[in-house]
Design a protein around this motif. Structure first.
Motif, PDB file in Angstrom:
ATOM      1  N   LYS A 166      38.075  30.257  47.869  1.00 30.34           N
ATOM      2  CA  LYS A 166      36.790  28.861  47.994  1.00 30.34           C
ATOM      3  C   LYS A 166      36.077  28.016  48.879  1.00 30.34           C
ATOM      4  CE  LYS A 166      39.715  27.752  44.182  1.00 30.34           C
ATOM      5  NZ  LYS A 166      40.430  27.405  42.773  1.00 30.34           N
TER       6      LYS A 166
ATOM      7  N   ILE B 192      33.081  28.020  45.207  1.00 31.42           N
ATOM      8  CA  ILE B 192      33.664  29.650  44.343  1.00 31.42           C
ATOM      9  C   ILE B 192      33.012  30.722  44.475  1.00 31.42           C
ATOM     10  CG2 ILE B 192      35.671  29.496  42.515  1.00 31.42           C
ATOM     11  CD1 ILE B 192      36.213  27.049  42.391  1.00 31.42           C
TER      12      ILE B 192
ATOM     13  N   ASP C 238      41.626  34.357  33.382  1.00 34.57           N
ATOM     14  CA  ASP C 238      40.528  34.205  32.290  1.00 34.57           C
ATOM     15  C   ASP C 238      41.081  34.138  31.293  1.00 34.57           C
ATOM     16  OD1 ASP C 238      38.367  33.978  30.860  1.00 34.57           O
ATOM     17  OD2 ASP C 238      37.197  35.565  31.910  1.00 34.57           O
TER      18      ASP C 238
ATOM     19  N   GLU D   8      29.817  29.092  41.705  1.00 34.99           N
ATOM     20  CA  GLU D   8      30.407  28.185  41.806  1.00 34.99           C
ATOM     21  C   GLU D   8      30.200  26.944  42.219  1.00 34.99           C
ATOM     22  OE1 GLU D   8      32.558  25.475  38.707  1.00 34.99           O
ATOM     23  OE2 GLU D   8      33.656  27.281  38.202  1.00 34.99           O
TER      24      GLU D   8
ATOM     25  N   ALA E 175      39.147  35.109  43.320  1.00 35.81           N
ATOM     26  CA  ALA E 175      38.527  33.402  43.461  1.00 35.81           C
ATOM     27  C   ALA E 175      38.778  32.692  45.051  1.00 35.81           C
ATOM     28  CB  ALA E 175      38.741  32.225  42.811  1.00 35.81           C
TER      29      ALA E 175
ATOM     30  N   ARG F 151      33.776  34.297  43.013  1.00 30.65           N
ATOM     31  CA  ARG F 151      34.932  34.644  42.182  1.00 30.65           C
ATOM     32  C   ARG F 151      34.320  36.623  42.312  1.00 30.65           C
ATOM     33  NH1 ARG F 151      33.929  30.387  39.037  1.00 30.65           N
ATOM     34  NH2 ARG F 151      35.519  29.097  38.337  1.00 30.65           N
TER      35      ARG F 151
ATOM     36  N   TYR G 247      41.323  36.841  38.080  1.00 28.22           N
ATOM     37  CA  TYR G 247      39.786  36.737  38.749  1.00 28.22           C
ATOM     38  C   TYR G 247      40.075  36.396  40.161  1.00 28.22           C
ATOM     39  CZ  TYR G 247      36.932  37.537  35.093  1.00 28.22           C
ATOM     40  OH  TYR G 247      35.707  37.753  34.006  1.00 28.22           O
TER      41      TYR G 247
ATOM     42  N   TYR H 149      44.147  33.543  42.427  1.00 24.09           N
ATOM     43  CA  TYR H 149      43.750  34.318  41.827  1.00 24.09           C
ATOM     44  C   TYR H 149      43.446  32.947  40.340  1.00 24.09           C
ATOM     45  CZ  TYR H 149      43.977  39.056  42.825  1.00 24.09           C
ATOM     46  OH  TYR H 149      43.481  40.698  43.218  1.00 24.09           O
ATOM     47  N   GLU H 150      42.477  33.514  39.903  1.00 25.08           N
ATOM     48  CA  GLU H 150      42.040  32.323  38.761  1.00 25.08           C
ATOM     49  C   GLU H 150      42.344  33.796  37.092  1.00 25.08           C
ATOM     50  OE1 GLU H 150      39.330  29.545  40.514  1.00 25.08           O
ATOM     51  OE2 GLU H 150      38.216  30.286  38.889  1.00 25.08           O
TER      52      GLU H 150
ATOM     53  N   LYS I 154      26.213  27.770  38.548  1.00 24.54           N
ATOM     54  CA  LYS I 154      27.066  28.653  38.383  1.00 24.54           C
ATOM     55  C   LYS I 154      25.966  29.794  38.932  1.00 24.54           C
ATOM     56  CE  LYS I 154      31.405  28.488  35.422  1.00 24.54           C
ATOM     57  NZ  LYS I 154      32.398  28.803  34.731  1.00 24.54           N
TER      58      LYS I 154
ATOM     59  N   THR J 166      30.101  39.344  40.971  1.00 33.07           N
ATOM     60  CA  THR J 166      30.331  38.031  41.556  1.00 33.07           C
ATOM     61  C   THR J 166      29.737  36.759  41.149  1.00 33.07           C
ATOM     62  OG1 THR J 166      30.506  39.260  43.997  1.00 33.07           O
ATOM     63  CG2 THR J 166      30.332  37.093  43.924  1.00 33.07           C
TER      64      THR J 166
END
Length: 812
Positions: free
Chosen positions: A619, A624, A608, A636, A617, A626, A615, A605-606, A641, A633
């Motif tokens: 990988k 990536i 924000d 990146e 994520a 998200r 979010y 999870y990232e 992006k 969605t």
């Protein structure tokens, strides 16, 4: 120094053609290198060797734009080469021919009694590529020069040959006669163009940005467009070339260099060199008008140009990235959860304004105006009506304590009439997915003093308490929209069905609603039009407006959800400490199926910070993905992006759902594509999907998309497909395919109580979509096949077949 070669097959004519061996700086015969093949080496086998079959591929070479086809003899044909025992390609106009020796991959000009080898290239006629030929007096010596235009999607090369003096006057050459991508400018021209490009960047403090190995490679070259936006035809009309060398915006550092090429007896000469970079180009597009206009600037960050428009409470940021440049919008510093895509390069002007329609001091919508060259301006708008609001202390305190406990997993709930331990155990019977906590509203539907909480998802969920227990009700998609502060709401049954509803009661298993107005097509009814006869009466438009006026038209607020809002802390404790929301936890099945460090796959999870949310994520190497929300969605990859608003839905949780990411070259360009595989094993409908993104071309090449679990395909002829299914004739269901507004074909036309859609990508890159009915008598299965077309740069529809699941019969 540039040389003209005499092939071995023309040795016998050496005396007659020696003057054609003139180099760029003169005609010294000593400068002519030996032929790459001797005559004896060229002849293989016996003199009576069997002649190979003549190629069947059709040859074509049109005339330069501006030349009348009916007045000039020209053509393309195969000619057998006795020396190489192969078939040459011959492209002719009047008494001049360009001959491509397929055996030795070289080109020669045949004119009168002379044969002169030239470092040019051919391009066979195909989508977006081909050749044009013409005779034009470019040197103004009263004798025409031969001009061969060779082009593909990236470059247009103009080769010029002085027939009178036997000289190649072209500003560029090719190292491979079969590949125009091997083109280079001659150094004297490339140096001047490169200097102009770097000087343009020096003016904005970025000197030396254009290097490209000295600037010799012709990667992107086209005929320049005039003020009307039309491609210049000056090669025939004005006896010169008007060209533009450029770097596409997809590579970030955008620039273009315009120049003219003129010809005389001494060669070719470039003039009027003007270079422009992104700062100059995009600043010309910015337009500010009126007191509500946003101020625009051009910025350069992370290798890309951006247009940034700023107002008091609204900011717009556009990443310049070709036809689909993503536009991000921020309201009061919070990103609006919706991206638009603009074709910025095509616009002459682009302006933005923030509008306050009701005069309450709060921006209601963002309006932008675009103008194409020689066209009237067009306007679009983005409403901020449904943008998630920031929570406040009053809102949090208005949620009943029992519901707060249920939302945070501290109280059991009644769902579908059964008691379950936690909100985390809610699984939709329609989608097989767990509750996804994105946005919510607070409203008192039954006016009993205890507010309900609406969690928006697919489906949405209503949390209700009677003061002792907490009940949760699932509401289907489209069944609960535009909730008003008086507890009324709207629902939709399709494009021509719109319902106005009010609360009618709670049971252990559902929230009941009553239709008080139904808009059916262009008619109005005081109840459900589809109810039993006599239950609904038709109304006039005036009567319908009066009914609507009896209820509130003020929508309840929609807020960004975070579980920590309801953990029992005060508002000051939550926000005074600037506390980050708790990181969610993945379902065991999701972690098990995707998270695999040994394969380079990581699931995390990232946070924000700007939007105060987490979010998911996924990988895989430099990639990536998200999950922004239930339908959106973000990709990146190496600093770039891409935003998907449909089709690339990530299935995050649930024992019946999942996803995986892979990298594999399916287009044959040597660069792996990103492949997202998802599955959703619903109780009613089952669906699996394969989405493909071309990282090299930076575009989605999936030939279908899914919305609300309905897959829509891009096909050639929907009517023909419909007839094929009808002609199959093994089921008694009526088949009628209604295309989507965008022209795609929705897979929702079969009968049966259960329908399934699956997609598979074979090892050789063929993409197959299977749509089947699993109930009823016929149980048909329809298979649609797609193959990648390198010329089109996309997956294209190939064919289909119909199979009866019960009998195993098949019809192509």
């Amino acid at each position: 120094m540039k040389h003209i070669y005499i092939p071995a097959s023309a040795v016998a004519l050496a005396a007659a053609v020696l003057f054609t061996a003139c180099a760029r700086g003169g005609g010294d015969a000593e400068n002519v290198p030996p032929a790459s093949q001797t005559e004896s080496e060229q002849v293989t086998g016996s003199e009576t060797a069997t002649v190979p079959d003549k190629p069947t591929a059709e040859l074509y070479c049109g005339l330069l734009d501006g030349i009348d086809e009916e007045k000039v003899a020209h053509g393309a044909e195969y000619r057998y080469n006795e020396d190489s025992k192969s078939w040459d390609e011959v492209y002719s106009i009047d008494n001049v021919s360009v001959v491509y020796d397929t055996a030795y991959n070289k080109l020669a000009i045949e004119y009168m009694d002379s044969v002169s080898e030239v470092p040019w290239a051919v391009q066979h006629n195909e989508s977006g590529a081909g050749m044009r030929i013409g005779l034009v007096d470019l040197t103004m010596d009263r004798q025409d020069e031969l001009v061969l235009e060779v082009y593909d999607r990236e470059r247009s090369l103009y080769f010029v040959y002085d027939l009178k003096n036997g000289r190649d006057l072209s500003p560029h050459y090719c190292e491979d006669a079969s590949d125009i991508a091997s083109a280079y400018f001659y150094p004297e021209y490339a140096k001047e163009l490169g200097v102009a490009v770097n000087e343009s960047f020096a003016n904005v403090g970025m000197a030396g940005i254009y290097t490209d190995g000295g600037g010799l490679k012709v990667d992107y070259l086209c005929s320049r467009r005039d003020n009307l936006g039309e491609i210049s035809k000056s090669i025939v009309k004005n006896k010169m070339l008007s060209l533009q060398m450029y770097m596409p915006v997809i590579y970030g550092t955008y620039w273009n260099c315009d120049f003219d090429v003129r010809f005389d007896g001494n060669g070719c000469h470039i003039s009027n060199v003007e270079a422009e970079n992104g700062f100059l180009k995009y600043s010309k597009k910015i337009q500010m008008q009126g007191e509500n206009s946003l101020e625009g600037t051009v910025e350069y960050e992370n290798g890309h140009f951006c247009l940034v428009y700023t107002g008091e409470d609204v900011e717009v940021k556009i990443l310049i990235d070709g036809k689909n440049s993503p536009m991000e919008v921020y309201l009061d510093g919070k990103k609006v959860e919706r991206d638009e895509f603009l074709n910025v390069d095509a616009y002459e002007l682009l302006s933005f304004s923030a509008e306050d329609d009701d005069g309450d001091g709060v921006t209601d919508k963002l309006v932008w105006t675009t103008k194409y060259p020689n066209q009237k301006p067009g306007g679009w708008a983005m409403s901020f009506e449904n943008v998630p609001l920031s929570v406040n202390a009053e809102l949090i305190e208005s949620v009943p304590g029992l519901i707060k406990e249920a939302l945070t997993g501290r109280r059991e709930i009644i769902f579908n009439g059964e008691s379950i331990q936690s909100v985390e155990d809610i699984v939709s019977s329609a989608t097989g997915r767990k509750l996804r906590e994105d946005t919510f509203s607070v409203v008192d539907f039954d006016a009993d003093g205890f507010n309900e909480v609406v969690m928006y998802d697919e489906p949405s969920y209503i949390f209700h308490t009677d003061g002792e227990r907490v009940y949760v009700y699932a509401i289907p998609y489209r069944g609960l929209t535009d909730i008003k502060i008086d507890g009324t709401w709207n629902s939709s049954g399709g494009a021509s069905e719109y319902y106005y509803k009010r609360f009618a009661g709670f049971t252990d298993t559902e929230m009941l609603g009553e239709t008080y107005l139904h808009i059916h097509g262009d008619t109005y009814w005081d109840g459900d039009y589809y109810s039993e006869e006599g239950q609904a009466n038709e109304l006039t438009e005036e009567q319908a407006n009066a009914v609507m006026a009896e209820h509130s038209d003020v929508k309840t607020g929609i807020y960004r959800y975070s579980k920590h809002y309801f953990e029992g802390k005060t508002f000051a404790e939550l926000f005074g400490e600037n506390r980050m929301p708790d990181m969610p936890t993945f379902a065991d099945i999701t972690k098990l199926e995707y998270d695999n460090p040994e394969l380079g796959k990581e699931l995390a999870y990232e946070y924000d910070e700007q939007n105060d949310r987490w979010y998911a994520a996924f990988k895989y190497g430099d990639v990536i993905l998200r999950r922004i929300d239930s339908v959106s969605t973000e990709l990146e990859y190496q600093g770039r992006k891409y935003f998907f608003d449909k089709g690339w839905t990530i299935e995050l949780d649930g024992t019946l759902s999942g996803m995986d990411i892979d990298m594999r070259d399916v287009t044959g360009d040597g660069v792996p594509e990103l492949i997202l595989s998802t599955y959703n094993g619903k109780h009613i409908d089952e669906c699996s999907s394969v989405s493909i993104f071309d990282l090299a071309e930076w575009k989605d090449i999936t030939p279908y998309y899914a919305v609300e679990s309905v897959m829509s395909l891009w096909v050639d002829d929907i009517a023909e497909i419909e007839q094929q299914i009808i002609d199959y004739g093994t089921a008694d269901d009526y088949v009628k395919i209604v295309p989507n507004p965008d022209g795609s074909m929705p897979l929702d036309f079969l009968g049966g109580s259960v329908q399934k859609t699956t997609a598979e990508l074979s090892q050789d890159g063929e993409l197959t979509v299977t749509y089947m009915e699993c109930g009823g008598e016929g149980q048909r299965s329809i298979c649609f096949r797609y193959v990648y077309d390198g010329e089109a740069g996309a997956y294209i529809y190939k064919d289909m077949d119909v199979t009866d699941n019960a009998e195993g019969a098949e019809q192509q």
